[in-house]
Design an enzyme around this catalytic site. Structure first.
Site, PDB file in Angstrom:
ATOM      1  N   HIS A  99       0.842  -1.207   0.000  1.00 38.09           N
ATOM      2  CA  HIS A  99       0.000   0.000   0.000  1.00 38.09           C
ATOM      3  C   HIS A  99       0.869   1.246   0.000  1.00 38.09           C
ATOM      4  O   HIS A  99       1.972   1.250   0.539  1.00 38.09           O
ATOM      5  CB  HIS A  99      -0.958   0.016   1.189  1.00 38.09           C
ATOM      6  CG  HIS A  99      -0.287  -0.133   2.523  1.00 38.09           C
ATOM      7  ND1 HIS A  99       0.111  -1.359   3.014  1.00 38.09           N
ATOM      8  CD2 HIS A  99       0.071   0.771   3.454  1.00 38.09           C
ATOM      9  CE1 HIS A  99       0.669  -1.201   4.191  1.00 38.09           C
ATOM     10  NE2 HIS A  99       0.671   0.087   4.489  1.00 38.09           N
ATOM     11  N   HIS A 101       0.799   5.196   1.150  1.00 36.89           N
ATOM     12  CA  HIS A 101       0.124   6.229   1.954  1.00 36.89           C
ATOM     13  C   HIS A 101       0.130   7.555   1.192  1.00 36.89           C
ATOM     14  O   HIS A 101       1.160   7.971   0.657  1.00 36.89           O
ATOM     15  CB  HIS A 101       0.875   6.460   3.275  1.00 36.89           C
ATOM     16  CG  HIS A 101       0.826   5.316   4.233  1.00 36.89           C
ATOM     17  ND1 HIS A 101      -0.063   5.275   5.281  1.00 36.89           N
ATOM     18  CD2 HIS A 101       1.557   4.183   4.318  1.00 36.89           C
ATOM     19  CE1 HIS A 101       0.133   4.166   5.981  1.00 36.89           C
ATOM     20  NE2 HIS A 101       1.120   3.485   5.415  1.00 36.89           N
TER      21      HIS A 101
HETATM   22  P1  5GP Z   1       1.425   0.489   7.482  1.00 37.81           P
HETATM   23  O1  5GP Z   1       1.755   0.749   8.919  1.00 37.81           O
HETATM   24  O2  5GP Z   1       1.363  -0.997   7.205  1.00 37.81           O
HETATM   25  O3  5GP Z   1       2.281   1.238   6.496  1.00 37.81           O
HETATM   26  O4  5GP Z   1      -0.021   1.093   7.267  1.00 37.81           O
HETATM   27  C1  5GP Z   1      -1.199   0.369   7.468  1.00 37.81           C
HETATM   28  C2  5GP Z   1      -2.300   1.384   7.574  1.00 37.81           C
HETATM   29  O5  5GP Z   1      -3.521   0.697   7.457  1.00 37.81           O
HETATM   30  C3  5GP Z   1      -2.321   2.122   8.916  1.00 37.81           C
HETATM   31  O6  5GP Z   1      -2.155   3.506   8.711  1.00 37.81           O
HETATM   32  C4  5GP Z   1      -3.697   1.776   9.490  1.00 37.81           C
HETATM   33  O7  5GP Z   1      -4.325   2.857  10.127  1.00 37.81           O
HETATM   34  C5  5GP Z   1      -4.469   1.335   8.258  1.00 37.81           C
HETATM   35  N1  5GP Z   1      -5.484   0.341   8.541  1.00 37.81           N
HETATM   36  C6  5GP Z   1      -5.337  -0.794   9.272  1.00 37.81           C
HETATM   37  N2  5GP Z   1      -6.493  -1.487   9.316  1.00 37.81           N
HETATM   38  C7  5GP Z   1      -7.388  -0.771   8.584  1.00 37.81           C
HETATM   39  C8  5GP Z   1      -8.766  -0.975   8.245  1.00 37.81           C
HETATM   40  O8  5GP Z   1      -9.401  -1.954   8.649  1.00 37.81           O
HETATM   41  N3  5GP Z   1      -9.362  -0.028   7.492  1.00 37.81           N
HETATM   42  C9  5GP Z   1      -8.688   1.070   7.037  1.00 37.81           C
HETATM   43  N4  5GP Z   1      -9.375   1.946   6.289  1.00 37.81           N
HETATM   44  N5  5GP Z   1      -7.389   1.302   7.318  1.00 37.81           N
HETATM   45  C10 5GP Z   1      -6.753   0.383   8.085  1.00 37.81           C
END
Ligand code: 5GP
Ligand code: ZN
Length: 137
Positions: A99, A101
């Site tokens: 993903h 951001h």
């Molecule tokens: P990472 O830390 O892996 O780069 O980012 C994962 C992101 O996914 C986090 O910012 C977190 O808030 C978001 N996230 C986790 N679970 C969910 C979810 O169930 N729905 C949505 N919309 N975002 C999520």
């Protein structure tokens, strides 16, 4: 990937606030945003992180991100936009489905990314650059 939360969002098994969708990429709002409008662009096919994502698909994700980032900036009156990708636990990745951001930023919002230090010894950065260069294929 039945246990993957983003795969569930893509399949509609978990609700999300979607802002863009095509045949390859979905973009929805992050549930715990850094600022309002913080969005996540994901490939519809499951890949663990960007390094595992096929080049062409990664390119398509970036094209979508660019388009979406412009809209987010306008609608949120953001002063800047961070576009960031965490790859691996040590890099802060918490959901292991690739993903990107897209984060609206404001001059005084108080968030800091990373600091920087002068940690190279004399000549060290040139040697390292050469080693990395020779590993690129
Ligand atoms: P990472 O830390 O892996 O780069 O980012 C994962 C992101 O996914 C986090 O910012 C977190 O808030 C978001 N996230 C986790 N679970 C969910 C979810 O169930 N729905 C949505 N919309 N975002 C999520
Ligand atoms: Zn997944």
């Amino acid at each position: 990937m039945p246990e993957c939360i983003f795969c569930k969002i893509i399949k509609g098994e978990i609700p999300s606030d979607k802002i863009y969708e095509d045949d390859l990429v979905l973009v929805f709002l992050d549930i715990s945003p850094i600022n309002k409008g913080h969005a996540l662009a994901v490939p519809k096919e499951h890949y663990e992180n960007l390094l595992e994502t096929p080049e062409e698909l990664a390119g398509k994700m970036m094209a979508v991100v660019k388009k979406v980032a412009k809209a987010i900036k306008i609608i949120t009156n953001a002063e800047g936009i961070n576009i960031g990708i965490n790859n691996g636990l040590a890099a802060g990745q918490s959901v292991f489905h690739a993903h990107i951001h897209v984060i609206p930023r404001y001059l005084n919002d108080g968030y800091k990314l990373w600091g920087s230090d002068k940690i190279y010894g004399p000549g060290e950065s040139q040697i390292l650059a050469e080693k990395i260069k020779s590993e690129i294929n």
